[in-house]
Scaffold this motif. Structure first.
Motif, PDB file in Angstrom:
ATOM      1  N   LEU A 146       0.841  -1.203   0.000  1.00 37.46           N
ATOM      2  CA  LEU A 146       0.000   0.000   0.000  1.00 37.46           C
ATOM      3  C   LEU A 146       0.875   1.252   0.000  1.00 37.46           C
ATOM      4  O   LEU A 146       0.637   2.207  -0.750  1.00 37.46           O
ATOM      5  CB  LEU A 146      -0.928   0.025   1.217  1.00 37.46           C
ATOM      6  N   VAL A 147       1.915   1.255   0.850  1.00 35.75           N
ATOM      7  CA  VAL A 147       2.821   2.407   0.908  1.00 35.75           C
ATOM      8  C   VAL A 147       3.579   2.546  -0.412  1.00 35.75           C
ATOM      9  O   VAL A 147       3.751   3.656  -0.931  1.00 35.75           O
ATOM     10  CB  VAL A 147       3.816   2.251   2.086  1.00 35.75           C
ATOM     11  N   PHE A 148       3.986   1.407  -0.959  1.00 37.56           N
ATOM     12  CA  PHE A 148       4.699   1.381  -2.240  1.00 37.56           C
ATOM     13  C   PHE A 148       3.865   2.045  -3.338  1.00 37.56           C
ATOM     14  O   PHE A 148       4.370   2.857  -4.121  1.00 37.56           O
ATOM     15  CB  PHE A 148       5.000  -0.083  -2.593  1.00 37.56           C
ATOM     16  N   ALA A 149       2.563   1.723  -3.354  1.00 34.48           N
ATOM     17  CA  ALA A 149       1.669   2.359  -4.325  1.00 34.48           C
ATOM     18  C   ALA A 149       1.649   3.871  -4.104  1.00 34.48           C
ATOM     19  O   ALA A 149       1.611   4.651  -5.058  1.00 34.48           O
ATOM     20  CB  ALA A 149       0.267   1.770  -4.220  1.00 34.48           C
ATOM     21  N   GLY A 150       1.685   4.282  -2.817  1.00 31.23           N
ATOM     22  CA  GLY A 150       1.698   5.710  -2.510  1.00 31.23           C
ATOM     23  C   GLY A 150       2.986   6.374  -2.977  1.00 31.23           C
ATOM     24  O   GLY A 150       2.973   7.487  -3.511  1.00 31.23           O
ATOM     25  N   LEU A 151       4.113   5.674  -2.807  1.00 32.87           N
ATOM     26  CA  LEU A 151       5.410   6.233  -3.220  1.00 32.87           C
ATOM     27  C   LEU A 151       5.423   6.530  -4.713  1.00 32.87           C
ATOM     28  O   LEU A 151       6.038   7.506  -5.162  1.00 32.87           O
ATOM     29  CB  LEU A 151       6.531   5.237  -2.903  1.00 32.87           C
ATOM     30  N   GLN A 152       4.752   5.697  -5.481  1.00 33.08           N
ATOM     31  CA  GLN A 152       4.798   5.875  -6.927  1.00 33.08           C
ATOM     32  C   GLN A 152       3.983   7.064  -7.408  1.00 33.08           C
ATOM     33  O   GLN A 152       4.094   7.450  -8.568  1.00 33.08           O
ATOM     34  CB  GLN A 152       4.340   4.590  -7.605  1.00 33.08           C
ATOM     35  N   THR A 153       3.164   7.628  -6.501  1.00 31.92           N
ATOM     36  CA  THR A 153       2.404   8.810  -6.915  1.00 31.92           C
ATOM     37  C   THR A 153       3.211  10.090  -6.724  1.00 31.92           C
ATOM     38  O   THR A 153       2.786  11.144  -7.159  1.00 31.92           O
ATOM     39  CB  THR A 153       1.107   8.938  -6.098  1.00 31.92           C
ATOM     40  N   ILE A 154       4.384   9.986  -6.060  1.00 35.09           N
ATOM     41  CA  ILE A 154       5.216  11.179  -5.885  1.00 35.09           C
ATOM     42  C   ILE A 154       5.972  11.445  -7.181  1.00 35.09           C
ATOM     43  O   ILE A 154       6.694  10.576  -7.668  1.00 35.09           O
ATOM     44  CB  ILE A 154       6.213  10.982  -4.715  1.00 35.09           C
ATOM     45  N   PRO A 155       5.788  12.619  -7.760  1.00 33.54           N
ATOM     46  CA  PRO A 155       6.402  12.885  -9.068  1.00 33.54           C
ATOM     47  C   PRO A 155       7.930  12.903  -9.003  1.00 33.54           C
ATOM     48  O   PRO A 155       8.520  13.345  -8.016  1.00 33.54           O
ATOM     49  CB  PRO A 155       5.843  14.261  -9.451  1.00 33.54           C
ATOM     50  N   LYS A 156       8.538  12.422 -10.096  1.00 33.09           N
ATOM     51  CA  LYS A 156       9.993  12.301 -10.164  1.00 33.09           C
ATOM     52  C   LYS A 156      10.693  13.656 -10.026  1.00 33.09           C
ATOM     53  O   LYS A 156      11.785  13.752  -9.486  1.00 33.09           O
ATOM     54  CB  LYS A 156      10.412  11.675 -11.492  1.00 33.09           C
ATOM     55  N   TYR A 157      10.051  14.716 -10.566  1.00 32.81           N
ATOM     56  CA  TYR A 157      10.759  16.000 -10.614  1.00 32.81           C
ATOM     57  C   TYR A 157      11.103  16.528  -9.216  1.00 32.81           C
ATOM     58  O   TYR A 157      12.066  17.250  -9.038  1.00 32.81           O
ATOM     59  CB  TYR A 157       9.962  17.042 -11.419  1.00 32.81           C
ATOM     60  N   VAL A 158      10.315  16.127  -8.211  1.00 35.71           N
ATOM     61  CA  VAL A 158      10.612  16.568  -6.854  1.00 35.71           C
ATOM     62  C   VAL A 158      11.967  16.020  -6.414  1.00 35.71           C
ATOM     63  O   VAL A 158      12.783  16.725  -5.824  1.00 35.71           O
ATOM     64  CB  VAL A 158       9.517  16.087  -5.888  1.00 35.71           C
ATOM     65  N   TYR A 159      12.199  14.737  -6.732  1.00 39.20           N
ATOM     66  CA  TYR A 159      13.474  14.111  -6.351  1.00 39.20           C
ATOM     67  C   TYR A 159      14.622  14.717  -7.137  1.00 39.20           C
ATOM     68  O   TYR A 159      15.719  14.926  -6.618  1.00 39.20           O
ATOM     69  CB  TYR A 159      13.421  12.598  -6.603  1.00 39.20           C
ATOM     70  N   GLU A 160      14.354  14.973  -8.433  1.00 42.92           N
ATOM     71  CA  GLU A 160      15.418  15.553  -9.269  1.00 42.92           C
ATOM     72  C   GLU A 160      15.838  16.919  -8.723  1.00 42.92           C
ATOM     73  O   GLU A 160      17.022  17.230  -8.627  1.00 42.92           O
ATOM     74  CB  GLU A 160      14.937  15.669 -10.721  1.00 42.92           C
ATOM     75  N   ALA A 161      14.835  17.694  -8.324  1.00 46.57           N
ATOM     76  CA  ALA A 161      15.136  19.012  -7.757  1.00 46.57           C
ATOM     77  C   ALA A 161      15.967  18.874  -6.487  1.00 46.57           C
ATOM     78  O   ALA A 161      16.941  19.603  -6.278  1.00 46.57           O
ATOM     79  CB  ALA A 161      13.828  19.756  -7.458  1.00 46.57           C
ATOM     80  N   ALA A 162      15.619  17.898  -5.645  1.00 44.18           N
ATOM     81  CA  ALA A 162      16.353  17.691  -4.405  1.00 44.18           C
ATOM     82  C   ALA A 162      17.793  17.307  -4.695  1.00 44.18           C
ATOM     83  O   ALA A 162      18.720  17.766  -4.032  1.00 44.18           O
ATOM     84  CB  ALA A 162      15.675  16.596  -3.582  1.00 44.18           C
ATOM     85  N   GLU A 163      17.980  16.475  -5.717  1.00 47.49           N
ATOM     86  CA  GLU A 163      19.324  16.022  -6.068  1.00 47.49           C
ATOM     87  C   GLU A 163      20.179  17.192  -6.556  1.00 47.49           C
ATOM     88  O   GLU A 163      21.354  17.315  -6.195  1.00 47.49           O
ATOM     89  CB  GLU A 163      19.237  14.946  -7.145  1.00 47.49           C
ATOM     90  N   VAL A 164      19.550  18.032  -7.358  1.00 46.84           N
ATOM     91  CA  VAL A 164      20.258  19.217  -7.852  1.00 46.84           C
ATOM     92  C   VAL A 164      20.702  20.084  -6.677  1.00 46.84           C
ATOM     93  O   VAL A 164      21.808  20.622  -6.658  1.00 46.84           O
ATOM     94  CB  VAL A 164      19.356  20.018  -8.814  1.00 46.84           C
ATOM     95  N   ASP A 165      19.841  20.174  -5.667  1.00 48.95           N
ATOM     96  CA  ASP A 165      20.175  20.985  -4.498  1.00 48.95           C
ATOM     97  C   ASP A 165      21.173  20.307  -3.566  1.00 48.95           C
ATOM     98  O   ASP A 165      21.503  20.846  -2.514  1.00 48.95           O
ATOM     99  CB  ASP A 165      18.897  21.302  -3.700  1.00 48.95           C
TER     100      ASP A 165
END
Lengths: 314, 293
Positions: free
Chosen positions: A195-214
């Motif tokens: 159930l949590v895994f399904a929730g994780l997949q709804t988080i858009p990739k660009y948020v992580y990319e932005a975090a990585e850039v920062d």
């Protein structure tokens, strides 16, 4: 279809039956057909859901032993409950169970979901961790009852390897509830993780990319981005698993049966005992009603406190 | 930095591997014990392979061994027949699933595809029933089944779940709502009635979610313990889960028939494991997707 068509398209069917006046039929729509389609479900709903709910509420104000008709006795059952130390013990034991069960299970489930999210989308891995959930509670309880047996259980062998003396998991009143809670964590953690895994997949990739850039570290990203964005899913998962957790019965019924010395007499089991071994139906119904109220309050509180509906993404 | 990441991933893989072992080991141990000789088990608690491997435990719980044979291998000697319980579980789970899914699909059709006054209010009432904890309705339902004289009958075990569950209606309604209305209208122009649309259009188009729901319903019904424990105690209608509880409480203190117990749990779990292996992908994908069940 143009904007002028306001009438329901279902009207097209109506040339079949010609008795009712056309104007009236449009108001009622497909009522006649709908009644046929929902008839069986409604029968079951009224007889096995609505009626017993009302009857259960009434029975909670009666003295009823199944042998003679229920006798109205006002609030007597509730007054008795306040003074019943077994009832308070059962509530306490249940809360202890729920706290351990939900606490451990939720943390593990989030961890497992993160592992899968970062490492693999393999359907085989997901299927394996779901497998325990599809086996009956009773089966799971008995397999662990055997593996944890104080004399010949294989877990005692494992403990021996690291120099720990045998533990009476079911026989020691301090260990009994954590043991039952642990068994159910084993059964449910994979399911909750999915159930949590399904929730994780709804988080858009660009948020992580932005975090990585920062230059955010994985640890920071998890606490500051993943977890907050996961909150709506987590709240729903918590509400549902917690309601289920309060209803622990099967595992206790086939292993400890409430013992040792009341240590695992959870509320569901106590209600069962009152109703079906002492035929104290009125009192059992009153306790069931209190449990109902507790569950309703707990879920409402969780939804309110954790602001379920708002996502931080918006 | 790069090396750091790969170390982290290695640790993560190890953790995942440990998790899979923790998940699978109890299944293996059930198997290992079921094929062991019960009298030899205490002497070899750490043997990874079956101890003195034998089919004796299965013969015992399937009622194929004589009492002397059973007792010689550490059984209690009480007559048990898991064939009968297997049959009972099959009857209960099959009838419950077929009726519940079919009647729920009919209701879902009325809620999703038909227009009638009060529809949304009735649907909300059906959904509200999800809030009531089962034990609250179970007590009066028991009284009802008892008054109807249906204790210890298949009808008594099956009836409460045969007509609907709020979840099943909710689940199917979601899919029925997503079907394109134009197809339905085309069928109506061709003169199809609601019965033909339901059986010829809606059900075939929703075959996949209906199958998923049916599998989940079957598993839940097979695994149910509380209700059959209350209304199906007698041998002739006793289902596997209830039988396991009885078998466990019959085992003598001190020297329980662990091999027999594990053989019995394996018999109870195996049909669900096979069902799962056959539909693993479908079941796994439905979790999270269907929301919560």
């Amino acid at each position: 279809m143009t904007a002028t068509t306001n009438a329901p398209p279902a009207r097209k069917r109506s040339h079949g039956d010609s008795t009712a006046p056309p104007g009236k039929r449009r108001n009622l729509g497909d009522l006649k057909v709908a009644m046929i389609f929902i008839a069986p479900a409604t029968l079951g709903f009224v007889v096995f859901y609505i009626w017993p709910t009302l009857r259960g509420a009434y029975l909670s104000f009666t003295e009823y032993s199944l042998l003679s008709a229920p006798k109205f006795n006002g609030l007597a059952n509730y007054e008795r409950m306040v003074q019943d130390s077994f009832f308070w013990n059962a509530l306490g034991v249940t809360v202890e169970y729920v706290v351990i069960n939900i606490g451990v299970q939720t943390v593990l489930a989030v961890g497992i979901a993160m592992l899968m999210y970062r490492l693999t989308k393999s359907i085989t891995v997901r299927a394996i961790i779901l497998a325990p959930y599809l086996v009956a509670n009773v089966v799971v309880a008995l397999v662990w009852y055997w593996m944890l047996d104080v004399q010949v259980g294989v877990v005692q062998t494992f403990l021996g390897w690291v120099g720990i003396d045998p533990v009476a998991f079911f026989g020691d009143s301090h260990w009994a509830i954590p043991t039952v809670a642990g068994i159910n964590v084993w059964r449910h953690m994979g399911y909750t993780a999915l159930l949590v895994f399904a929730g994780l997949q709804t988080i858009p990739k660009y948020v992580y990319e932005a975090a990585e850039v920062d230059g955010s570290t994985e640890w920071k990203t998890f606490w500051r981005i993943t977890l907050p964005l996961l909150r709506p899913v987590l709240v729903m998962v918590l509400v549902v698993t917690m309601i289920g957790s309060f209803q622990i019965f099967d595992t206790v019924a086939v292993t400890t049966q409430g013992g040792p010395i009341n240590a695992t007499r959870v509320i569901y089991y106590y209600i069962y005992e009152r109703a079906f071994t002492r035929f104290d139906f009125g009192y059992a119904s009153a306790m069931a009603l209190v449990l109902f109220a507790i569950l309703a309050v707990v879920s409402l509180l969780q939804l309110r406190l954790l602001r379920a509906k708002e996502s931080d993404l918006a | 930095m790069r090396r750091d990441v790969s170390v982290g991933r290695t640790v993560a893989w190890i953790l995942l591997f440990v998790l899979l072992i923790v998940t699978l080991f109890p299944f293996y141990w059930m198997l290992r014990t079921a094929f062991s000789d019960n009298t030899q088990l205490p002497g070899h608690p750490d043997s990874l392979l079956p101890v003195e491997s034998t089919l004796g435990a299965f013969k015992r719980v399937l009622g194929l061994a004589s009492i002397e044979e059973a007792q010689a291998q550490g059984g209690s000697g009480a007559a048990v027949n898991f064939w009968l319980y297997l049959r009972n579980s099959l009857v209960v789970a099959t009838i419950t699933t077929v009726c519940q899914v079919f009647f729920s699909a009919m209701a879902a059709y009325a809620f999703a595809r038909l227009r009638w006054p009060g529809r949304d209010k009735v649907f909300a009432l059906f959904l509200a029933a999800l809030m009531v904890p089962p034990i609250f309705t179970t007590l009066p339902n028991f009284v009802l089944i008892k008054n109807l004289g249906l204790l210890n009958s298949f009808a008594g075990i099956i009836l409460p779940g045969a007509f609907m569950t709020p979840f099943a209606i909710f689940f199917l309604r979601q899919f029925f709502l997503s079907i394109n209305r134009e197809l339905e209208e085309a069928a109506m122009i061709d003169g199809a009635g609601h019965r033909r649309i339901f059986f010829g259009l809606i059900i075939p188009m929703s075959a996949a979610p209906i199958a998923t729901l049916a599998i989940l319903t079957y598993i839940n019904s097979w695994n149910d313990y509380f209700w059959p424990l209350l209304v199906g105690q007698q041998e002739n209608v006793r289902v596997l889960t209830v039988a396991l509880g009885v078998f466990r409480s019959q085992t003598p203190q001190g020297g329980p028939d662990w091999a027999g117990l594990m053989a019995a749990t394996l018999i109870a779990a195996l049909p669900m494991i096979i069902l799962f292996l056959a539909f693993a992908k479908r079941i796994t994908n439905s979790i999270g997707f269907s929301g919560i069940k």
